[in-house]
Design an enzyme around this catalytic site. Structure first.
Site, mmCIF file in Angstrom:
data_model
loop_
_atom_site.group_PDB
_atom_site.id
_atom_site.type_symbol
_atom_site.label_atom_id
_atom_site.label_comp_id
_atom_site.label_asym_id
_atom_site.label_seq_id
_atom_site.Cartn_x
_atom_site.Cartn_y
_atom_site.Cartn_z
ATOM 1 N N ASP A 708 0.735 -1.303 -0.024
ATOM 2 C CA ASP A 708 -0.146 -0.078 -0.208
ATOM 3 C C ASP A 708 0.858 1.229 0.125
ATOM 4 O O ASP A 708 0.471 2.346 0.592
ATOM 5 C CB ASP A 708 -0.752 0.084 1.015
ATOM 6 C CG ASP A 708 -1.882 -1.180 1.151
ATOM 7 O OD1 ASP A 708 -2.108 -1.624 0.375
ATOM 8 O OD2 ASP A 708 -2.616 -1.288 2.116
ATOM 9 N N HIS A 712 -0.390 5.055 1.195
ATOM 10 C CA HIS A 712 -0.076 5.701 2.436
ATOM 11 C C HIS A 712 0.689 7.118 1.716
ATOM 12 O O HIS A 712 0.356 8.280 2.493
ATOM 13 C CB HIS A 712 1.064 4.906 3.023
ATOM 14 C CG HIS A 712 0.327 3.496 3.663
ATOM 15 N ND1 HIS A 712 1.122 2.723 4.567
ATOM 16 C CD2 HIS A 712 -0.804 3.115 3.607
ATOM 17 C CE1 HIS A 712 0.344 2.026 4.937
ATOM 18 N NE2 HIS A 712 -0.772 1.909 3.989
ATOM 19 N N ASP A 781 -2.427 -8.318 -5.874
ATOM 20 C CA ASP A 781 -3.872 -7.786 -5.753
ATOM 21 C C ASP A 781 -3.826 -6.441 -5.451
ATOM 22 O O ASP A 781 -2.803 -5.959 -4.812
ATOM 23 C CB ASP A 781 -4.378 -8.612 -4.583
ATOM 24 C CG ASP A 781 -4.098 -8.411 -3.169
ATOM 25 O OD1 ASP A 781 -4.624 -7.459 -2.762
ATOM 26 O OD2 ASP A 781 -3.388 -9.185 -2.687
ATOM 27 N N GLU A 783 -6.777 -3.503 -3.587
ATOM 28 C CA GLU A 783 -8.391 -3.589 -3.084
ATOM 29 C C GLU A 783 -8.963 -2.253 -3.567
ATOM 30 O O GLU A 783 -10.064 -2.274 -4.380
ATOM 31 C CB GLU A 783 -8.347 -3.724 -1.629
ATOM 32 C CG GLU A 783 -9.784 -3.787 -0.839
ATOM 33 C CD GLU A 783 -9.306 -4.234 0.656
ATOM 34 O OE1 GLU A 783 -9.997 -5.031 1.215
ATOM 35 O OE2 GLU A 783 -8.720 -3.328 1.457
ATOM 36 N N GLU A 787 -8.302 4.647 -4.314
ATOM 37 C CA GLU A 787 -7.210 5.291 -3.641
ATOM 38 C C GLU A 787 -5.993 4.981 -4.786
ATOM 39 O O GLU A 787 -5.016 5.975 -4.909
ATOM 40 C CB GLU A 787 -6.782 4.326 -2.395
ATOM 41 C CG GLU A 787 -7.798 4.944 -1.345
ATOM 42 C CD GLU A 787 -7.601 4.305 -0.065
ATOM 43 O OE1 GLU A 787 -7.226 4.755 1.128
ATOM 44 O OE2 GLU A 787 -7.541 2.953 0.098
ATOM 45 N N TYR A 865 -18.696 -1.686 2.899
ATOM 46 C CA TYR A 865 -17.148 -1.973 2.805
ATOM 47 C C TYR A 865 -16.810 -1.944 1.453
ATOM 48 O O TYR A 865 -15.901 -1.455 0.939
ATOM 49 C CB TYR A 865 -16.873 -2.868 3.828
ATOM 50 C CG TYR A 865 -17.266 -2.858 5.355
ATOM 51 C CD1 TYR A 865 -17.686 -1.790 5.640
ATOM 52 C CD2 TYR A 865 -17.043 -4.123 6.310
ATOM 53 C CE1 TYR A 865 -18.123 -1.594 7.190
ATOM 54 C CE2 TYR A 865 -17.165 -4.054 7.609
ATOM 55 C CZ TYR A 865 -17.795 -2.907 8.075
ATOM 56 O OH TYR A 865 -18.086 -2.905 9.316
#
Length: 960
Positions: A708, A712, A781, A783, A787, A865
């Site tokens: 991520d 971040h 992967d 999600e 973002e 979610y």
């Protein structure tokens, strides 16, 4: 001839029915159960199918039973009027009877020689029908016939038992028969191979590095005890940050590095990392979020997904037992789907089976001591080598490039072995070379698929395969050159592969430029082999829809299903050029829509209301709220201050709040946060120290293991862009720190020796991968698609305010590519033709892996979610990617009719902000307390979001 053959086989059956005279003991019963095999004479079927029949028992064609077949094709140059054919049998009981039978020949009218067959021959000249990816029967390709002449007749003889080294199997005794038709080898009947064409389905989601907590700040934010006073004085000569010019022309936006300096001095450096670099030969920074990572993680045996093929180092296990590289391709009809959701009716997930070893490239030199090493690791490619022992020379090297049309193995004197975990039905050597120096074999497997093997020798003899059993074929000698494998999707594909064989890509050079609102990017394939041939590479749907005219003209009709991105088409070209004609050059910091463009003005009444909310929010304790245990949670205040100055016009209040924001940002820029950053030289990057301190690989969302990073650091890059926009004088002192974050996630140049090129964004797939240094069966992967675009938007805006035109242009191009790719792979309208029809009802992917798509999240299955993780954060570019048609369909499917009112917590604010992109006035009513749900509740706002921004955004787009 047929009479004598029948008599000979009958006599053989009688002999085999007699127990061994020497009393030898066998591991299984002496009486074998023989499978039916094909016997032909002069290209015609045997007089009766019973010419070679089962002595007793089963003669079915079950792929699960074990069958052994072998013949040695004549030495190079051997020709005969009735060419040698492999006929062989395999005992289901596995006894090791030594037998000698007369070899006969099978030749199709095209002159091709079948080296191995385990089925009754169809009509003369026909081969078993192969199936296409769609399950249709493929027409057989008929190459130009070749005249076969007969040499002087050799003396027919039966040689004594010889020894054949089976490499991965044991050394066994073999009877060899030499006759005018060729040379026949009869092997033992017990070979340790189990056929499988179904693979396995991983049922457990990866857990390492993935926290199960929500990615929202859920603790309540205390109301300020007193309101901030506008004490800052507004300078009369306030400088303005650079703005984006629509007419900008940049010839190559990928050429120059952002910087080549070491990380700032406040970032400590260390050489170690908790994830070891297994078998890596390359020096310098290594891509940590790339398709090839599984080759140096875990036990190195999880698949790597090239698209459409996947490759796996079997390490002596699996269906084939190979020590080489197993190649797999999964068709759409092999997918496994989850249960249908009772609400949407869509499958909850789909996944492709793994562990199918269709064709494997190995060598006789490889065995239990084999080691795998990785080298030449780039943003598109890697070089994987198999060595017989630690420190030894490479026996086979695999240049792996995303989208490869062939899986290529490079041999330098090793003895090739071709294996399968599915079993050969027939192995045929084409009588005519595909090109000068290129031998071609057709492998027809028990699952009905046909695979092509091309061997281009650079010195010595061409590849001459001996079929040892129905799972293994060996070269009769050392080989120098390349062996290439491709799946024949239909009858015409073989002609295309014939045209392209002998050439392969070893890497990709990425280049591109912008001219106003038009951007282009180009893949230039670095190739080796037969340079006069074009490179064969598979293009994904988003490539095909953006090709320029020249590239589009080189798309062939050869197509294969990919694991998670629809159907890929083979392109024969040394380069591709993709064009994006709608770069978001008009999108800045303020609310934007395709219809209205950038909107700044608000009515007097709305300005007054929003200012009251903004005053409350900027009076909160910025230092306390930004003091979190993850950089993921620190970045909401910049948007509030942006609204105060640029939309409400209160510069004094904005500058007062900005001074506090600068102090909060300084904690991170000076590396004083709870888990300071560290530059680690093991992989080459800036990571959270959380895992070093705690020993927990999942701490800080796995940041220490490169999970991520674009999420971040993207939030901080965007915050820095807004601060720089509000106060350009702040930029020089903070530029090195912010550029360090940019370089970590999106370094464009190998000239930067501190960070890998393009850690997160994948220019082949058209989006980023969030998954770092964790070994998983389903590959990389990601999600949150929203973002992902936030990170690209942050790069664009920081490039704009810091004066880096190349960075701003790359951000624009990335957003345009993502708007195209995400609407094929992540965000689904009813018109989506890329994803399975029974899956698009989910409207979003959930988690997109390389090998599966799962409509869920790592932190829960609530529908808010799953859908919401693709909504946050709401930014000016959001309507460009999440188009109105999609948002409306998603809203109607899940949240209309009062269902939105059932959503609680911060997810409700995220959901209603998203609703504001299609009904901005309705969104404003909700956030102002005048609409859905009555008075707005603070609990509906997650700790990382701003009510001020939601109100200003919806009011501006709603014309309020």
């Amino acid at each position: 001839m047929r009479f004598f053959l029948f008599a000979w086989l009958t006599l053989l059956q009688v002999v085999l029915a007699v127990p061994p005279p020497d009393g030898r003991k066998y591991p299984r019963p002496w009486f074998p159960i023989w499978r039916t095999v094909t016997v032909t004479a002069q290209g015609q079927p045997a007089a009766a199918t019973g010419a070679c029949v089962a002595v007793a028992g089963d003669s079915s064609s079950s792929t699960a039973s074990k069958r052994s077949h072998s013949i040695l094709f004549g030495s190079p140059g051997w020709t005969t009027e009735r060419p040698s054919v492999i006929i062989s049998t395999r005992s289901d009981s596995g006894s090791e009877a030594e037998q000698t039978i007369q070899a006969v020949s099978e030749e199709s009218p095209d002159g091709d020689t079948t080296l191995f067959s385990d089925e009754t021959s169809p009509a003369s000249g026909q081969q078993p029908a192969s199936s296409t990816g769609s399950g249709e029967v493929a027409p057989e390709v008929t190459p130009t016939p070749e005249v076969v002449t007969q040499p002087a007749s050799p003396t027919s003889s039966t040689q004594p038992t010889s020894t054949t080294d089976l490499g991965d199997t044991n050394t066994v005794s073999v009877i060899t028969s030499v006759n005018p038709s060729g040379t026949l080898q009869i092997l033992p009947t017990d070979v340790p191979i189990e056929s499988t064409n179904t693979g396995t389905i991983p049922t457990d989601a990866p857990s390492s590095g993935y926290p199960t907590s929500q990615p929202l700040i859920t603790s309540p934010i205390p109301s300020p005890t007193e309101l901030i006073s506008a004490t800052a004085s507004v300078p009369t000569d306030q400088p303005f940050a650079p703005s984006e010019t629509v007419s900008m022309i940049v010839p190559n936006i990928f050429a120059a590095p952002i910087s080549t300096d070491p990380p700032p001095s406040q970032i400590p450096q260390r050489k170690d990392h908790p994830a070891p670099r297994i078998g890596i030969k390359s020096a310098g920074p290594i891509g940590t979020n790339k398709f090839y990572n599984n080759f140096f993680l875990g036990n190195q045996t999880s698949p790597s997904y090239l698209f459409p093929y996947s490759v796996t180092w079997a390490r002596g296990g699996g269906a084939s037992g190979t020590w080489g590289m197993a190649i797999s391709h999964v068709d759409a009809n092999q997918r496994v789907y989850g249960q249908n959701d009772p609400g949407s009716g869509a499958a909850r997930y789909y996944i492709n089976p793994i562990g199918i070893h269709s064709v494997c490239l190995s060598a006789k030199e490889l065995g239990p001591g084999t080691v795998l090493t990785s080298d030449n690791l780039t943003d598109f490619s890697s070089l994987v080598s198999l060595r017989a022992r630690e420190g030894g020379q490479a026996v086979i090297q695999f240049p792996l490039v995303q989208g490869a049309g062939f899986v290529t193995g490079v041999y330098n004197g090793g003895q090739p072995v071709v294996q399968t975990g599915i079993f050969f039905k027939t192995v045929t050597r084409a009588s005519k070379e595909a090109k000068e120096g290129v031998v071609k074999y057709r492998l027809h497997l028990e699952d009905g698929t046909t695979w092509l093997v091309y061997a281009y020798h650079t010195k010595g003899e061409g590849l001459n395969l001996q079929v040892v059993n129905n799972g293994r074929a060996e070269s009769t000698g050392p080989f120098y050159g390349i062996v290439q494998v491709a799946k024949a999707s239909d009858g015409e594909s073989e002609k295309v592969y014939d045209q392209a064989c002998g050439t392969y890509a070893v890497g990709v050079d990425l280049s591109g430029g912008v001219n106003g609102k038009t951007g282009t990017y180009r893949f230039g394939f670095r190739k080796q082999g037969m340079y006069q041939s074009p490179v064969a590479q598979f293009a994904l749907p988003h490539h095909l829809s953006s090709f320029d005219d020249g590239t589009r003209g080189k798309v062939t009709g050869v197509k294969l299903q990919t694991p998670t991105k629809g159907v890929a088409y083979l392109v024969l070209a040394d380069s591709w050029t993709m064009v994006e004609t709608e770069l978001p050059t008009g999108i800045g910091f303020l609310p934007w829509s395709p219809e209205a463009g950038e909107v700044k003005g608000l009515s007097e009444g709305v300005r007054s209301f929003v200012k009251g909310v903004a005053l409350q929010e900027v009076s909160q304790d910025m230092l306390q709220q930004s003091d979190q245990n993850s950089m993921y949670f620190s970045g909401k205040f910049a948007s509030i201050i942006l609204v105060i100055r640029d939309m409400l016009g209160d510069e004094a209040l904005a500058l007062t709040a900005l001074n506090q924001l600068k102090q909060a940002f300084a904690r991170f820029a000076e590396n004083r946060q709870q888990f300071p950053l560290v530059y680690e030289g093991g992989w080459g990057g800036v990571v959270s120290s959380a895992s070093y301190v705690t020993g927990n690989s999942g701490a800080d969302f796995g940041n220490s293991y490169y999970n991520d990073h674009h999420f971040h650091y993207g939030y901080f890059i965007l915050t820095a862009a807004i601060i720089g926009h509000l106060d350009p004088s702040w930029i020089p002192a903070n530029k090195a720190y912010v550029n360090m974050l940019v370089r970590d996630v999106a370094n464009p140049s190998a000239a930067d020796q501190y960070f890998p090129v393009w850690r997160n964004f994948d220019w082949y797939h058209g989006h980023s991968w969030a998954h770092g240094l964790f070994d998983t069966l389903d590959g990389k992967d990601q999600e949150s698609s929203s973002e992902d675009t936030m990170a690209s938007y942050a790069l664009k805006m920081w490039g704009t305010v810091s004066g880096d035109q190349n960075l701003a242009a790359r951000g624009n191009l990335m957003l345009a590519v993502q708007a195209r790719s995400l609407n094929s792979y992540y965000l689904y309208t009813e018109s989506n033709t890329v994803q399975p029809k029974n899956f698009i009802g989910n409207k979003v992917a959930g988690i997109l892996f390389e090998n599966k798509v799962d409509h869920t999240t790592y932190f829960g299955t609530n529908i808010e979610y799953v859908q919401g993780i693709h909504m946050l954060p709401l930014l000016p570019h959001t309507p460009m990617v999440r188009r109105k048609e999609f948002v409306r369909e998603e809203w109607d499917a899940y949240f209309s009719g009062g269902r939105a009112e059932q959503v609680t917590g911060g997810w409700k604010g995220i959901l209603m902000g998203n609703y504001g992109t299609i009904d901005p006035r309705g969104g404003y009513d909700f956030f102002s307390g005048g609409g859905r749900g009555g008075e707005f509740k603070g609990e509906w706002l997650d700790g990382g979001a701003s009510l001020t921004w939601y109100l200003a955004y919806c009011a501006a787009l709603g014309g309020l």
